[in-house]
Design an enzyme around this catalytic site. Structure first.
Site, mmCIF file in Angstrom:
data_model
loop_
_atom_site.group_PDB
_atom_site.id
_atom_site.type_symbol
_atom_site.label_atom_id
_atom_site.label_comp_id
_atom_site.label_asym_id
_atom_site.label_seq_id
_atom_site.Cartn_x
_atom_site.Cartn_y
_atom_site.Cartn_z
ATOM 1 N N CYS A 163 0.853 -1.337 0.027
ATOM 2 C CA CYS A 163 -0.067 -0.093 -0.133
ATOM 3 C C CYS A 163 0.910 1.425 0.101
ATOM 4 O O CYS A 163 1.876 1.429 0.776
ATOM 5 C CB CYS A 163 -0.943 0.041 1.484
ATOM 6 S SG CYS A 163 -1.976 1.313 1.270
ATOM 7 N N CYS B 114 -0.654 6.230 7.086
ATOM 8 C CA CYS B 114 -1.884 5.971 7.508
ATOM 9 C C CYS B 114 -2.333 5.368 8.917
ATOM 10 O O CYS B 114 -3.090 5.650 9.648
ATOM 11 C CB CYS B 114 -2.946 5.641 6.513
ATOM 12 S SG CYS B 114 -3.821 3.969 6.811
ATOM 13 N N CYS C 58 -2.020 -0.122 8.954
ATOM 14 C CA CYS C 58 -1.567 -1.527 8.898
ATOM 15 C C CYS C 58 -0.257 -1.479 8.959
ATOM 16 O O CYS C 58 0.819 -1.254 8.248
ATOM 17 C CB CYS C 58 -1.719 -2.093 7.455
ATOM 18 S SG CYS C 58 -3.171 -2.409 6.496
ATOM 19 N N CYS D 131 -8.106 1.989 -0.581
ATOM 20 C CA CYS D 131 -7.611 1.064 0.717
ATOM 21 C C CYS D 131 -8.061 -0.497 0.185
ATOM 22 O O CYS D 131 -8.928 -0.671 -0.478
ATOM 23 C CB CYS D 131 -8.524 1.513 1.760
ATOM 24 S SG CYS D 131 -8.269 0.449 3.133
ATOM 25 N N TYR E 70 -21.116 -9.340 27.238
ATOM 26 C CA TYR E 70 -20.738 -8.604 26.114
ATOM 27 C C TYR E 70 -21.269 -9.252 24.735
ATOM 28 O O TYR E 70 -20.412 -9.294 23.970
ATOM 29 C CB TYR E 70 -19.286 -8.295 26.007
ATOM 30 C CG TYR E 70 -18.609 -7.900 27.357
ATOM 31 C CD1 TYR E 70 -18.627 -6.362 28.090
ATOM 32 C CD2 TYR E 70 -18.348 -8.682 28.402
ATOM 33 C CE1 TYR E 70 -18.304 -6.391 29.171
ATOM 34 C CE2 TYR E 70 -17.666 -8.505 29.632
ATOM 35 C CZ TYR E 70 -17.485 -7.190 30.006
ATOM 36 O OH TYR E 70 -17.164 -6.886 31.186
ATOM 37 N N ASP F 13 -16.605 -11.733 26.051
ATOM 38 C CA ASP F 13 -16.069 -11.196 24.786
ATOM 39 C C ASP F 13 -16.111 -9.516 24.996
ATOM 40 O O ASP F 13 -16.756 -8.985 24.119
ATOM 41 C CB ASP F 13 -16.646 -11.502 23.896
ATOM 42 C CG ASP F 13 -16.130 -11.066 22.116
ATOM 43 O OD1 ASP F 13 -15.101 -10.528 22.211
ATOM 44 O OD2 ASP F 13 -16.832 -11.125 21.154
ATOM 45 N N CYS G 202 -9.946 -9.223 22.438
ATOM 46 C CA CYS G 202 -8.991 -8.587 21.354
ATOM 47 C C CYS G 202 -7.767 -7.833 21.929
ATOM 48 O O CYS G 202 -7.194 -7.023 21.147
ATOM 49 C CB CYS G 202 -9.793 -7.521 20.667
ATOM 50 S SG CYS G 202 -10.852 -6.503 21.613
HETATM 51 C C1 LIG Z 1 -15.882 -6.969 21.306
HETATM 52 S S1 LIG Z 1 -17.719 -6.630 21.310
HETATM 53 C C2 LIG Z 1 -18.158 -8.210 21.383
HETATM 54 C C3 LIG Z 1 -19.447 -8.231 20.524
HETATM 55 C C4 LIG Z 1 -20.202 -9.772 20.398
HETATM 56 N N1 LIG Z 1 -19.613 -10.680 21.463
HETATM 57 C C5 LIG Z 1 -20.013 -10.205 18.956
HETATM 58 O O1 LIG Z 1 -19.145 -11.006 18.687
HETATM 59 O O2 LIG Z 1 -20.269 -9.498 17.878
HETATM 60 C C6 LIG Z 1 -17.733 -5.886 22.958
HETATM 61 C C7 LIG Z 1 -18.943 -5.718 23.289
HETATM 62 O O3 LIG Z 1 -19.207 -5.220 24.631
HETATM 63 C C8 LIG Z 1 -20.107 -4.060 24.910
HETATM 64 N N2 LIG Z 1 -19.545 -3.443 25.950
HETATM 65 C C9 LIG Z 1 -18.543 -2.543 26.403
HETATM 66 N N3 LIG Z 1 -18.482 -2.184 27.580
HETATM 67 C C10 LIG Z 1 -19.454 -2.927 28.232
HETATM 68 C C11 LIG Z 1 -20.012 -2.702 29.543
HETATM 69 N N4 LIG Z 1 -19.409 -2.043 30.435
HETATM 70 N N5 LIG Z 1 -21.165 -3.439 29.778
HETATM 71 C C12 LIG Z 1 -21.979 -4.266 28.836
HETATM 72 N N6 LIG Z 1 -21.461 -4.307 27.721
HETATM 73 C C13 LIG Z 1 -20.320 -3.445 27.371
HETATM 74 C C14 LIG Z 1 -19.831 -3.348 23.456
HETATM 75 O O4 LIG Z 1 -20.969 -2.460 23.313
HETATM 76 C C15 LIG Z 1 -19.695 -4.560 22.549
HETATM 77 O O5 LIG Z 1 -21.034 -4.789 21.907
#
Ligand SMILES: C[S@@+](CC[C@H](N)C(=O)[O-])C[C@H]1O[C@@H](n2cnc3c(N)ncnc32)[C@H](O)[C@@H]1O
Length: 467
Positions: free
Chosen positions: A76, A82, A85, A176, A328, A398, A425
Protein backbone atom coordinates in the site's frame (compact mmCIF):
# COMPACT_ATOMS: atom_id res chain seq x y z
CA UNK A 1 14.24 36.00 24.64
CA UNK A 2 14.80 33.09 22.23
CA UNK A 3 13.29 29.68 22.99
CA UNK A 4 15.66 27.01 24.24
CA UNK A 5 16.39 24.46 21.51
CA UNK A 6 16.37 20.86 22.75
CA UNK A 7 19.30 18.81 21.46
CA UNK A 8 18.04 16.07 19.17
CA UNK A 9 19.24 12.72 20.43
CA UNK A 10 20.13 10.14 17.80
CA UNK A 11 20.93 6.50 18.43
CA UNK A 12 23.09 5.05 15.68
CA UNK A 13 23.15 1.38 14.75
CA UNK A 14 20.28 0.25 16.93
CA UNK A 15 19.67 -3.44 16.40
CA UNK A 16 15.99 -4.37 16.36
CA UNK A 17 15.66 -7.66 18.19
CA UNK A 18 11.95 -8.37 18.61
CA UNK A 19 8.37 -7.25 18.34
CA UNK A 20 6.46 -5.58 21.18
CA UNK A 21 2.77 -4.79 21.73
CA UNK A 22 0.79 -2.06 19.92
CA UNK A 23 2.72 -2.38 16.65
CA UNK A 24 6.17 -1.48 18.01
CA UNK A 25 9.44 -3.33 17.51
CA UNK A 26 12.21 -3.12 20.10
CA UNK A 27 15.93 -2.70 20.41
CA UNK A 28 18.19 -1.92 23.40
CA UNK A 29 20.37 1.09 24.04
CA UNK A 30 22.36 1.51 27.29
CA UNK A 31 20.37 -1.40 28.72
CA UNK A 32 17.17 0.47 28.09
CA UNK A 33 14.34 -0.62 25.81
CA UNK A 34 13.82 1.52 22.70
CA UNK A 35 10.41 1.19 21.01
CA UNK A 36 10.43 1.80 17.26
CA UNK A 37 7.49 1.79 14.84
CA UNK A 38 7.68 0.26 11.36
CA UNK A 39 10.84 -1.67 12.21
CA UNK A 40 11.39 -5.41 11.80
CA UNK A 41 13.55 -7.77 13.86
CA UNK A 42 16.94 -7.90 12.10
CA UNK A 43 16.93 -4.22 11.06
CA UNK A 44 19.90 -2.09 12.10
CA UNK A 45 18.75 1.50 12.16
CA UNK A 46 19.62 5.02 13.23
CA UNK A 47 16.73 6.48 15.20
CA UNK A 48 15.77 9.93 16.42
CA UNK A 49 14.49 9.81 20.00
CA UNK A 50 10.96 11.22 20.10
CA UNK A 51 10.07 10.23 23.67
CA UNK A 52 12.24 9.61 26.71
CA UNK A 53 10.89 8.12 29.93
CA UNK A 54 12.56 6.63 33.01
CA UNK A 55 12.25 3.03 31.76
CA UNK A 56 12.14 3.35 28.00
CA UNK A 57 12.67 5.51 24.94
CA UNK A 58 10.76 5.77 21.71
CA UNK A 59 12.65 6.27 18.46
CA UNK A 60 11.76 7.09 14.88
CA UNK A 61 13.77 5.54 12.05
CA UNK A 62 15.83 8.13 10.16
CA UNK A 63 18.26 5.82 8.39
CA UNK A 64 18.67 2.11 7.67
CA UNK A 65 22.20 0.75 8.16
CA UNK A 66 20.94 -2.71 7.33
CA UNK A 67 17.49 -3.92 6.36
CA UNK A 68 16.17 -7.08 7.98
CA UNK A 69 16.07 -10.11 5.64
CA UNK A 70 12.53 -10.51 6.95
CA UNK A 71 11.33 -7.37 5.19
CA UNK A 72 8.92 -7.39 2.26
CA UNK A 73 7.72 -4.42 0.21
CA UNK A 74 4.47 -3.01 1.60
CA UNK A 75 1.70 -3.25 -1.01
CA UNK A 76 0.00 0.00 0.00
CA UNK A 77 1.45 3.43 -0.91
CA UNK A 78 0.08 4.89 2.34
CA UNK A 79 1.98 2.44 4.55
CA UNK A 80 3.67 4.17 7.52
CA UNK A 81 1.52 7.30 7.06
CA UNK A 82 -2.04 6.10 7.55
CA UNK A 83 -1.25 3.93 10.56
CA UNK A 84 -3.85 1.30 9.69
CA UNK A 85 -1.53 -1.58 8.72
CA UNK A 86 1.63 -1.25 10.80
CA UNK A 87 2.98 -4.68 9.80
CA UNK A 88 2.77 -4.62 6.00
CA UNK A 89 6.58 -4.67 5.82
CA UNK A 90 6.69 -8.21 7.21
CA UNK A 91 5.53 -11.43 5.51
CA UNK A 92 2.18 -12.77 6.64
CA UNK A 93 3.71 -15.94 8.14
CA UNK A 94 5.96 -13.80 10.37
CA UNK A 95 3.06 -11.57 11.36
CA UNK A 96 1.21 -14.68 12.56
CA UNK A 97 4.23 -15.89 14.56
CA UNK A 98 4.59 -12.47 16.23
CA UNK A 99 0.90 -12.31 17.07
CA UNK A 100 0.98 -15.73 18.68
CA UNK A 101 4.10 -14.77 20.63
CA UNK A 102 2.39 -11.60 21.87
CA UNK A 103 -0.44 -13.67 23.32
CA UNK A 104 2.00 -16.03 25.06
CA UNK A 105 4.15 -13.14 26.36
CA UNK A 106 1.12 -11.32 27.78
CA UNK A 107 -0.16 -14.40 29.59
CA UNK A 108 3.28 -15.27 30.98
CA UNK A 109 4.51 -11.77 31.85
CA UNK A 110 1.33 -9.91 32.81
CA UNK A 111 -0.70 -12.91 33.94
CA UNK A 112 2.21 -14.81 35.50
CA UNK A 113 0.62 -17.95 34.02
CA UNK A 114 2.48 -21.06 32.79
CA UNK A 115 1.62 -24.54 31.62
CA UNK A 116 -1.24 -23.86 29.22
CA UNK A 117 -1.61 -25.38 25.77
CA UNK A 118 -1.21 -23.09 22.76
CA UNK A 119 -3.21 -24.21 19.73
CA UNK A 120 -1.43 -22.65 16.72
CA UNK A 121 -2.78 -19.30 15.57
CA UNK A 122 -5.48 -19.44 12.90
CA UNK A 123 -4.50 -17.16 10.02
CA UNK A 124 -6.97 -15.38 7.80
CA UNK A 125 -7.61 -16.95 4.40
CA UNK A 126 -8.03 -13.47 2.92
CA UNK A 127 -5.16 -11.11 3.66
CA UNK A 128 -6.57 -8.24 1.57
CA UNK A 129 -10.18 -7.10 1.12
CA UNK A 130 -11.07 -8.94 4.32
CA UNK A 131 -12.90 -6.09 6.07
CA UNK A 132 -16.67 -5.68 5.89
CA UNK A 133 -16.62 -2.15 7.30
CA UNK A 134 -14.58 1.02 6.74
CA UNK A 135 -15.07 4.62 7.73
CA UNK A 136 -13.51 7.51 5.83
CA UNK A 137 -13.33 11.18 6.85
CA UNK A 138 -13.53 14.33 4.75
CA UNK A 139 -11.19 17.24 5.34
CA UNK A 140 -10.83 20.61 3.64
CA UNK A 141 -7.00 20.23 3.87
CA UNK A 142 -5.10 17.04 3.14
CA UNK A 143 -1.94 16.12 5.02
CA UNK A 144 1.03 16.33 2.65
CA UNK A 145 4.35 14.59 3.06
CA UNK A 146 6.32 17.69 2.00
CA UNK A 147 4.05 20.24 3.68
CA UNK A 148 5.83 23.20 5.25
CA UNK A 149 3.96 24.81 8.16
CA UNK A 150 2.62 28.32 7.48
CA UNK A 151 3.59 28.09 3.79
CA UNK A 152 1.31 29.57 1.12
CA UNK A 153 1.10 26.35 -0.85
CA UNK A 154 -2.60 25.45 -1.07
CA UNK A 155 -3.49 22.03 0.29
CA UNK A 156 -5.92 19.86 -1.67
CA UNK A 157 -9.04 18.43 -0.06
CA UNK A 158 -9.04 14.91 1.32
CA UNK A 159 -11.24 11.90 1.81
CA UNK A 160 -9.33 9.30 3.74
CA UNK A 161 -7.82 8.31 7.08
CA UNK A 162 -6.42 10.21 10.04
CA UNK A 163 -2.70 10.16 10.66
CA UNK A 164 -2.20 8.07 13.80
CA UNK A 165 -3.01 10.13 16.89
CA UNK A 166 -3.68 13.35 14.92
CA UNK A 167 -7.33 14.35 14.74
CA UNK A 168 -6.70 17.24 12.33
CA UNK A 169 -4.32 15.57 9.84
CA UNK A 170 -6.02 13.57 7.14
CA UNK A 171 -4.41 11.48 4.41
CA UNK A 172 -6.23 11.55 1.12
CA UNK A 173 -6.49 8.04 -0.24
CA UNK A 174 -7.19 6.76 -3.72
CA UNK A 175 -7.66 3.22 -2.52
CA UNK A 176 -7.70 1.11 0.62
CA UNK A 177 -6.91 -2.57 0.08
CA UNK A 178 -8.59 -3.89 3.19
CA UNK A 179 -12.14 -3.81 1.83
CA UNK A 180 -13.38 -5.00 -1.61
CA UNK A 181 -12.53 -2.48 -4.33
CA UNK A 182 -16.13 -1.27 -4.67
CA UNK A 183 -15.40 0.93 -1.64
CA UNK A 184 -12.76 2.76 -3.64
CA UNK A 185 -15.01 3.22 -6.63
CA UNK A 186 -17.75 4.72 -4.45
CA UNK A 187 -15.47 6.99 -2.45
CA UNK A 188 -13.74 8.38 -5.54
CA UNK A 189 -17.12 9.03 -7.13
CA UNK A 190 -18.43 10.85 -4.04
CA UNK A 191 -15.31 13.00 -4.05
CA UNK A 192 -15.72 13.75 -7.75
CA UNK A 193 -19.37 14.83 -7.40
CA UNK A 194 -18.43 17.05 -4.44
CA UNK A 195 -15.66 18.66 -6.55
CA UNK A 196 -17.98 19.12 -9.49
CA UNK A 197 -20.79 20.70 -7.41
CA UNK A 198 -18.36 22.59 -5.13
CA UNK A 199 -19.68 20.94 -1.98
CA UNK A 200 -17.57 21.87 1.04
CA UNK A 201 -15.52 19.40 3.14
CA UNK A 202 -15.42 19.73 6.91
CA UNK A 203 -12.80 21.77 8.75
CA UNK A 204 -12.44 20.18 12.21
CA UNK A 205 -10.83 23.24 13.73
CA UNK A 206 -13.24 25.90 12.51
CA UNK A 207 -16.20 23.55 12.53
CA UNK A 208 -17.54 24.37 9.13
CA UNK A 209 -17.99 22.48 5.86
CA UNK A 210 -20.75 20.02 5.00
CA UNK A 211 -19.16 16.63 4.26
CA UNK A 212 -17.91 14.88 7.43
CA UNK A 213 -17.64 11.09 7.13
CA UNK A 214 -18.82 8.10 5.23
CA UNK A 215 -19.15 4.58 6.57
CA UNK A 216 -19.21 1.58 4.24
CA UNK A 217 -20.38 -1.92 5.11
CA UNK A 218 -20.74 -4.98 2.92
CA UNK A 219 -21.80 -8.58 3.37
CA UNK A 220 -20.59 -11.82 1.82
CA UNK A 221 -23.27 -11.47 -0.89
CA UNK A 222 -21.53 -8.25 -1.96
CA UNK A 223 -24.46 -6.09 -0.86
CA UNK A 224 -23.46 -2.69 0.49
CA UNK A 225 -24.66 -0.24 3.09
CA UNK A 226 -23.58 3.40 3.32
CA UNK A 227 -24.05 5.97 6.05
CA UNK A 228 -22.97 9.47 4.99
CA UNK A 229 -22.45 12.04 7.76
CA UNK A 230 -23.17 15.70 7.00
CA UNK A 231 -22.44 18.64 9.30
CA UNK A 232 -25.65 20.56 8.47
CA UNK A 233 -29.17 19.66 7.45
CA UNK A 234 -28.70 21.20 3.99
CA UNK A 235 -31.40 19.15 2.27
CA UNK A 236 -30.66 20.22 -1.32
CA UNK A 237 -26.99 19.28 -1.15
CA UNK A 238 -27.72 16.11 0.82
CA UNK A 239 -30.11 15.13 -1.96
CA UNK A 240 -27.41 15.82 -4.58
CA UNK A 241 -24.92 13.49 -2.86
CA UNK A 242 -27.35 10.75 -1.88
CA UNK A 243 -29.11 10.59 -5.27
CA UNK A 244 -25.71 10.42 -6.96
CA UNK A 245 -24.75 7.34 -4.90
CA UNK A 246 -28.16 5.74 -5.45
CA UNK A 247 -28.01 6.29 -9.21
CA UNK A 248 -24.45 5.05 -9.80
CA UNK A 249 -23.99 2.18 -7.34
CA UNK A 250 -26.62 -0.51 -7.61
CA UNK A 251 -24.89 -2.83 -5.14
CA UNK A 252 -25.67 -0.29 -2.40
CA UNK A 253 -28.84 -1.86 -1.03
CA UNK A 254 -29.05 0.29 2.10
CA UNK A 255 -28.44 4.02 1.87
CA UNK A 256 -28.62 6.22 4.95
CA UNK A 257 -27.31 9.50 6.29
CA UNK A 258 -26.91 11.37 9.52
CA UNK A 259 -26.59 15.04 10.37
CA UNK A 260 -23.80 15.28 12.91
CA UNK A 261 -23.49 18.76 14.43
CA UNK A 262 -21.35 17.55 17.36
CA UNK A 263 -17.75 18.60 17.86
CA UNK A 264 -16.55 15.03 17.25
CA UNK A 265 -17.01 12.63 14.34
CA UNK A 266 -18.49 9.71 16.29
CA UNK A 267 -21.62 8.54 14.51
CA UNK A 268 -22.85 6.66 17.59
CA UNK A 269 -25.71 8.52 19.22
CA UNK A 270 -26.74 10.31 16.00
CA UNK A 271 -30.14 9.64 14.45
CA UNK A 272 -29.80 7.57 11.28
CA UNK A 273 -32.02 8.86 8.47
CA UNK A 274 -32.99 6.17 6.01
CA UNK A 275 -32.66 7.37 2.40
CA UNK A 276 -33.33 4.33 0.20
CA UNK A 277 -33.25 0.53 0.01
CA UNK A 278 -33.37 -1.59 3.15
CA UNK A 279 -32.52 -0.20 6.58
CA UNK A 280 -30.22 -3.12 7.43
CA UNK A 281 -27.95 -5.69 5.83
CA UNK A 282 -28.14 -9.37 6.68
CA UNK A 283 -25.16 -11.68 7.06
CA UNK A 284 -24.96 -15.45 7.46
CA UNK A 285 -22.52 -17.20 9.76
CA UNK A 286 -22.89 -20.97 9.44
CA UNK A 287 -26.56 -21.84 9.86
CA UNK A 288 -27.49 -18.48 11.36
CA UNK A 289 -28.38 -15.10 9.86
CA UNK A 290 -27.89 -11.76 11.55
CA UNK A 291 -29.26 -8.33 10.82
CA UNK A 292 -26.71 -5.52 10.78
CA UNK A 293 -28.21 -2.10 11.45
CA UNK A 294 -26.25 0.98 10.31
CA UNK A 295 -24.53 1.66 13.64
CA UNK A 296 -24.55 -1.74 15.32
CA UNK A 297 -21.44 -3.81 16.08
CA UNK A 298 -20.60 -6.78 13.88
CA UNK A 299 -17.26 -8.58 13.70
CA UNK A 300 -15.29 -6.85 10.93
CA UNK A 301 -13.76 -9.90 9.20
CA UNK A 302 -16.79 -12.07 8.42
CA UNK A 303 -14.97 -15.24 7.38
CA UNK A 304 -12.70 -15.17 10.42
CA UNK A 305 -15.67 -14.33 12.68
CA UNK A 306 -17.22 -17.67 11.79
CA UNK A 307 -13.96 -19.46 12.58
CA UNK A 308 -13.60 -17.49 15.84
CA UNK A 309 -17.11 -18.54 16.84
CA UNK A 310 -16.39 -22.16 15.85
CA UNK A 311 -13.41 -22.20 18.24
CA UNK A 312 -15.51 -20.54 20.95
CA UNK A 313 -18.23 -23.16 20.48
CA UNK A 314 -15.68 -25.97 20.57
CA UNK A 315 -14.01 -24.61 23.75
CA UNK A 316 -17.45 -24.18 25.40
CA UNK A 317 -18.00 -27.95 24.97
CA UNK A 318 -21.78 -27.70 25.27
CA UNK A 319 -23.79 -30.93 25.60
CA UNK A 320 -27.34 -29.58 25.58
CA UNK A 321 -27.74 -29.39 29.34
CA UNK A 322 -25.88 -26.15 30.12
CA UNK A 323 -27.12 -22.74 31.21
CA UNK A 324 -24.86 -20.37 29.24
CA UNK A 325 -24.18 -16.69 29.94
CA UNK A 326 -22.80 -14.70 26.99
CA UNK A 327 -21.25 -11.54 28.43
CA UNK A 328 -20.75 -8.52 26.11
CA UNK A 329 -23.06 -10.20 23.62
CA UNK A 330 -23.36 -7.27 21.15
CA UNK A 331 -26.17 -8.27 18.80
CA UNK A 332 -26.30 -11.74 20.34
CA UNK A 333 -24.10 -13.33 17.71
CA UNK A 334 -22.06 -15.71 19.90
CA UNK A 335 -25.07 -16.67 22.03
CA UNK A 336 -27.06 -17.51 18.91
CA UNK A 337 -24.12 -19.27 17.24
CA UNK A 338 -23.69 -21.67 20.19
CA UNK A 339 -27.43 -21.90 21.01
CA UNK A 340 -27.97 -25.37 19.58
CA UNK A 341 -25.80 -26.90 22.30
CA UNK A 342 -27.27 -24.98 25.23
CA UNK A 343 -30.28 -25.63 27.46
CA UNK A 344 -30.74 -21.90 28.06
CA UNK A 345 -28.84 -18.67 27.32
CA UNK A 346 -28.56 -15.22 28.84
CA UNK A 347 -26.92 -12.43 26.81
CA UNK A 348 -25.85 -9.11 28.32
CA UNK A 349 -24.68 -5.94 26.57
CA UNK A 350 -24.91 -2.25 27.34
CA UNK A 351 -25.92 -0.86 23.92
CA UNK A 352 -29.72 -0.98 23.96
CA UNK A 353 -30.18 -1.05 20.18
CA UNK A 354 -27.75 -3.98 19.97
CA UNK A 355 -29.95 -5.87 22.46
CA UNK A 356 -33.01 -5.04 20.33
CA UNK A 357 -31.11 -6.55 17.37
CA UNK A 358 -30.12 -9.58 19.49
CA UNK A 359 -33.79 -10.27 20.24
CA UNK A 360 -34.69 -9.94 16.54
CA UNK A 361 -31.74 -12.16 15.58
CA UNK A 362 -32.83 -14.81 18.10
CA UNK A 363 -36.41 -14.78 16.81
CA UNK A 364 -35.32 -14.86 13.15
CA UNK A 365 -33.14 -17.89 13.88
CA UNK A 366 -35.77 -19.72 15.90
CA UNK A 367 -33.72 -19.43 19.08
CA UNK A 368 -36.44 -19.38 21.73
CA UNK A 369 -34.38 -20.33 24.78
CA UNK A 370 -32.31 -17.12 25.00
CA UNK A 371 -33.00 -13.92 26.94
CA UNK A 372 -31.12 -10.65 26.48
CA UNK A 373 -30.54 -7.74 28.84
CA UNK A 374 -29.20 -4.24 28.21
CA UNK A 375 -27.07 -2.56 30.86
CA UNK A 376 -23.59 -2.13 32.28
CA UNK A 377 -22.10 -5.58 32.88
CA UNK A 378 -20.98 -4.80 36.43
CA UNK A 379 -24.58 -3.98 37.39
CA UNK A 380 -26.59 -6.46 35.31
CA UNK A 381 -24.42 -9.57 35.76
CA UNK A 382 -25.54 -9.98 39.35
CA UNK A 383 -26.91 -12.33 42.00
CA UNK A 384 -30.39 -11.04 41.15
CA UNK A 385 -29.89 -12.21 37.56
CA UNK A 386 -28.59 -15.59 38.79
CA UNK A 387 -31.72 -15.94 40.96
CA UNK A 388 -33.92 -15.21 37.97
CA UNK A 389 -32.15 -17.32 35.35
CA UNK A 390 -30.14 -19.84 37.34
CA UNK A 391 -26.40 -20.12 37.97
CA UNK A 392 -24.22 -20.32 34.86
CA UNK A 393 -22.66 -23.65 33.86
CA UNK A 394 -20.60 -22.02 31.11
CA UNK A 395 -19.68 -18.35 30.75
CA UNK A 396 -18.57 -16.92 27.41
CA UNK A 397 -17.12 -13.45 27.69
CA UNK A 398 -16.02 -11.14 24.86
CA UNK A 399 -15.29 -7.73 26.40
CA UNK A 400 -13.99 -4.60 24.64
CA UNK A 401 -10.25 -3.77 24.59
CA UNK A 402 -10.30 -2.51 28.20
CA UNK A 403 -11.19 -6.01 29.37
CA UNK A 404 -13.57 -6.71 32.24
CA UNK A 405 -14.39 -4.55 35.25
CA UNK A 406 -12.95 -6.11 38.46
CA UNK A 407 -16.51 -6.59 39.78
CA UNK A 408 -17.31 -8.70 36.73
CA UNK A 409 -14.18 -10.80 37.27
CA UNK A 410 -15.20 -11.32 40.92
CA UNK A 411 -18.73 -12.26 39.91
CA UNK A 412 -17.37 -14.88 37.49
CA UNK A 413 -15.17 -16.23 40.29
CA UNK A 414 -18.21 -16.53 42.59
CA UNK A 415 -20.50 -17.96 39.89
CA UNK A 416 -19.34 -21.57 40.14
CA UNK A 417 -19.43 -21.91 36.31
CA UNK A 418 -17.50 -25.02 35.26
CA UNK A 419 -15.99 -23.41 32.17
CA UNK A 420 -15.21 -19.88 31.05
CA UNK A 421 -14.42 -19.13 27.42
CA UNK A 422 -12.71 -15.74 27.24
CA UNK A 423 -12.61 -14.17 23.75
CA UNK A 424 -10.41 -11.09 23.69
CA UNK A 425 -9.05 -8.52 21.24
CA UNK A 426 -6.41 -7.35 23.74
CA UNK A 427 -3.93 -9.91 25.11
CA UNK A 428 -2.77 -7.53 27.87
CA UNK A 429 -6.17 -6.99 29.50
CA UNK A 430 -7.09 -10.63 28.95
CA UNK A 431 -3.94 -11.71 30.80
CA UNK A 432 -4.73 -9.28 33.63
CA UNK A 433 -8.29 -10.62 33.98
CA UNK A 434 -7.19 -14.26 33.84
CA UNK A 435 -4.68 -13.51 36.58
CA UNK A 436 -7.61 -12.25 38.65
CA UNK A 437 -9.36 -15.60 38.16
CA UNK A 438 -6.38 -17.82 38.99
CA UNK A 439 -7.61 -18.97 42.41
CA UNK A 440 -10.82 -20.30 40.89
CA UNK A 441 -9.94 -21.18 37.30
CA UNK A 442 -7.07 -22.92 35.54
CA UNK A 443 -6.08 -21.73 32.09
CA UNK A 444 -6.24 -24.89 29.98
CA UNK A 445 -5.58 -23.68 26.46
CA UNK A 446 -5.61 -20.70 24.14
CA UNK A 447 -6.00 -20.30 20.41
CA UNK A 448 -5.11 -16.95 18.83
CA UNK A 449 -7.05 -15.96 15.71
CA UNK A 450 -5.95 -13.35 13.20
CA UNK A 451 -8.90 -11.16 12.28
CA UNK A 452 -6.80 -8.26 10.95
CA UNK A 453 -3.86 -9.20 8.67
CA UNK A 454 -1.11 -6.54 8.36
CA UNK A 455 -2.15 -4.88 11.61
CA UNK A 456 -0.70 -5.72 15.03
CA UNK A 457 -4.14 -6.69 16.38
CA UNK A 458 -4.80 -10.24 17.50
CA UNK A 459 -7.87 -11.99 18.88
CA UNK A 460 -7.41 -14.78 21.41
CA UNK A 461 -9.80 -17.44 22.68
CA UNK A 462 -8.94 -18.87 26.10
CA UNK A 463 -10.51 -21.84 27.87
CA UNK A 464 -10.56 -21.79 31.68
CA UNK A 465 -11.80 -24.64 33.83
CA UNK A 466 -12.96 -24.45 37.42
CA UNK A 467 -10.37 -25.72 39.90
C1 LIG B 1 -15.80 -7.04 21.37
S1 LIG B 1 -17.48 -6.60 21.32
C2 LIG B 1 -18.20 -8.20 21.31
C3 LIG B 1 -19.53 -8.31 20.65
C4 LIG B 1 -20.06 -9.69 20.36
N1 LIG B 1 -19.64 -10.68 21.32
C5 LIG B 1 -19.71 -10.13 18.95
O1 LIG B 1 -18.94 -11.08 18.76
O2 LIG B 1 -20.24 -9.53 18.01
C6 LIG B 1 -17.69 -6.02 22.96
C7 LIG B 1 -19.11 -5.61 23.29
O3 LIG B 1 -19.14 -5.20 24.66
C8 LIG B 1 -20.04 -4.12 24.82
N2 LIG B 1 -19.68 -3.45 26.08
C9 LIG B 1 -18.61 -2.64 26.30
N3 LIG B 1 -18.58 -2.26 27.60
C10 LIG B 1 -19.64 -2.84 28.21
C11 LIG B 1 -20.12 -2.81 29.53
N4 LIG B 1 -19.51 -2.11 30.49
N5 LIG B 1 -21.23 -3.51 29.82
C12 LIG B 1 -21.86 -4.24 28.86
N6 LIG B 1 -21.44 -4.30 27.57
C13 LIG B 1 -20.35 -3.60 27.25
C14 LIG B 1 -19.83 -3.31 23.53
O4 LIG B 1 -20.94 -2.50 23.27
C15 LIG B 1 -19.63 -4.42 22.49
O5 LIG B 1 -20.86 -4.78 21.89
Amino acid sequence: MGRKQKAIKIIEGLEITSIAAEGYAIGRDDNQVVFVKYAAPGDIVDVKIVKKKKNFKEGQIIHFQQRSPLRVDPFCPYFSHCGGCKWQHMPYESQLQFKQQQVIDALERIGGIQGFEVVPILGSQKTQAYRNKLELTFSDRAWMIDFVKDSDVPRPRALGFHMPGQFNQLIDIEACYLMPDYVNQIQRSIKAICDEKEISFHDVQRHEGLMRNVMFRCNEKDEWMLVVAFYENDLDTIETVMSHIKMHFDRVVSLNYIVNTKMNDAMQGCEVIHYSGAFHLTESLGDYTFIIQPLSFFQTNTQQAKRLYDITKDFAGLTGSENVYDLYTGTGSIAIYVSEGAKSLVGIEYVEVAIEDAKINATNNGVNHAVFYAGDMKDVFSDALFEQHGMPDVIITDPPREGMHPDVVSRINESGAQRVVYVSCNPATQARDIKGMQEHYRLVKVQPVDMFPHTHHVENVALLERI
